[in-house]
Motif scaffolding. Sequence first.
Motif, short mmCIF file in Angstrom:
data_model
loop_
_atom_site.label_atom_id
_atom_site.label_comp_id
_atom_site.label_asym_id
_atom_site.label_seq_id
_atom_site.Cartn_x
_atom_site.Cartn_y
_atom_site.Cartn_z
N GLU A 1 0.87 -1.18 0.00
CA GLU A 1 0.00 0.00 0.00
C GLU A 1 0.90 1.23 0.00
N PHE B 1 5.35 3.53 2.21
CA PHE B 1 4.84 2.25 1.70
C PHE B 1 4.58 1.36 2.91
N PHE C 1 -3.59 4.93 6.76
CA PHE C 1 -2.99 3.88 5.93
C PHE C 1 -2.74 2.61 6.76
N ALA C 2 -2.69 1.49 6.00
CA ALA C 2 -2.30 0.18 6.56
C ALA C 2 -3.24 -0.19 7.72
N PHE D 1 6.67 14.05 6.24
CA PHE D 1 6.77 13.33 7.53
C PHE D 1 7.09 14.31 8.65
N PHE E 1 -0.42 6.93 10.23
CA PHE E 1 -0.10 5.59 9.70
C PHE E 1 0.95 4.90 10.56
N PRO F 1 4.72 2.87 11.16
CA PRO F 1 6.05 3.03 10.56
C PRO F 1 6.07 2.37 9.17
N VAL F 2 6.76 2.99 8.23
CA VAL F 2 6.73 2.53 6.84
C VAL F 2 7.59 1.27 6.64
N THR F 3 7.21 0.47 5.66
CA THR F 3 7.89 -0.82 5.43
C THR F 3 8.03 -1.13 3.94
N GLY F 4 8.42 -0.13 3.16
CA GLY F 4 8.58 -0.37 1.72
C GLY F 4 9.92 -0.99 1.37
N GLY F 5 10.17 -1.05 0.07
CA GLY F 5 11.45 -1.53 -0.44
C GLY F 5 11.52 -3.04 -0.58
#
Lengths: 145, 145, 83, 83
Positions: A47, A118, D6-7, D61, D77, D79-83
């Motif tokens: 997302e 993300f 989000f999430a 942010f 949201f 903590p972000v977890t992309g990549g």
Amino acid sequence: MIRVRVSPEPIDMATELAGVEAAGAGGVASFTGIVRADDGVELLELEHYPGATEAALTRLTEEAIARWGLLAASVVHRVGSMLPGERIVLVATAAPHRTAALDACAFLIDRLKTDAPFWKRETRAGGRRWVDARDADDAAARRWD
Amino acid sequence: MIRVRVSPEPIDMATELAGVEAAGAGGVASFTGIVRADDGVELLELEHYPGATEAALTRLTEEAIARWGLLAASVVHRVGSMLPGERIVLVATAAPHRTAALDACAFLIDRLKTDAPFWKRETRAGGRRWVDARDADDAAARRWD
Amino acid sequence: MRVLYFAWVREAVGVDEEQVAPPAEVVTVADLVAWLSGRSEGHARAFADRSRLRAAVDQAFVPLDASVEGATEVAIFPPVTGG
Amino acid sequence: MRVLYFAWVREAVGVDEEQVAPPAEVVTVADLVAWLSGRSEGHARAFADRSRLRAAVDQAFVPLDASVEGATEVAIFPPVTGG
């Protein structure tokens, strides 16, 4: 040349790398993150925060270009549903010298993990759950401060 | 998976990377050396020591696999005549984590430059000359000792 | 003993390889280079500056003071410039 | 003010965005989160542990003690977890 794309479309390596190679530099480095096939994940969902994500990736890429004198940089991140073996993210950098290209590539993937909005959700036999952020990722991102 | 190839054939990125990605790791790093289009070189010729070159590349690749726990590594080096924009060398590594893949990739390209018997000759408007070895390459290789 | 030459060493010597039978006093790569220098003007020119030469004995890189005794293949060439 | 989730924050709140008009005493993101917690059980559950929340004000942010005054868009949201 700077390219930032967030899309549900599969990532085509040949097309993406050709764009970076066309800058005429001596070296191109890339990092591709792939849904692992060996740890029980059946489906990965990504997302993102439309608009803010692209802006964050563009800022990061511009920072890398300025810091390492890159001739080109590309960051392509997939969103939506992915199966094991599919590409999640591709970072590619072009520079006159190999160390600049490789360091900038490491910077981009490290900082993308902490600076771009993300969120990952995994489906395993045990169910579906949001992935927790990792302290190791924060530490990796901080080494570029 | 280990792949070492020295050949006059052009390097096909999609094919080479697909082999490394198929190992099922979470991260794939690559470095591609390209004949620069911006410094007046019209033709680059690569000579090698058949047999010894392949053996040196295989030893290096096996060292990288052991040192970083790689799931796959590929080193493809072109020989013969190349034009600006053409790929000279591709190093690709697959590992469970991105830092291992990127470090192993840097190791392989740094050490390939000092440990594998290849020689470059450039043609420019001023004529044809053998390229001198660079002290900076020796220093880059030594950081992995 | 088979001796191979590469890059500008090969061009100066004029051949890419030759079969030689050095005398017993040729012990090291440096001895071999000195002895080969007498074979032709091209050899002498190729080997004039030892600091610009590198070598491999039976396909393994070695310093010029390494032994060539029992070797089947010795290669003499400039510092490598691949990648 | 437009608030985005989000999430798992989005899932707990039950909507992905809403238009809100917080009172004047809501100055920081933390104030906004506290005020939003009163809107439903889902909001309360999403915002129960502040240490698990991150925020962006007008797409940048910010820490939770940052101001939301004059903001048009606030996102909350994990903590972000992309990549």
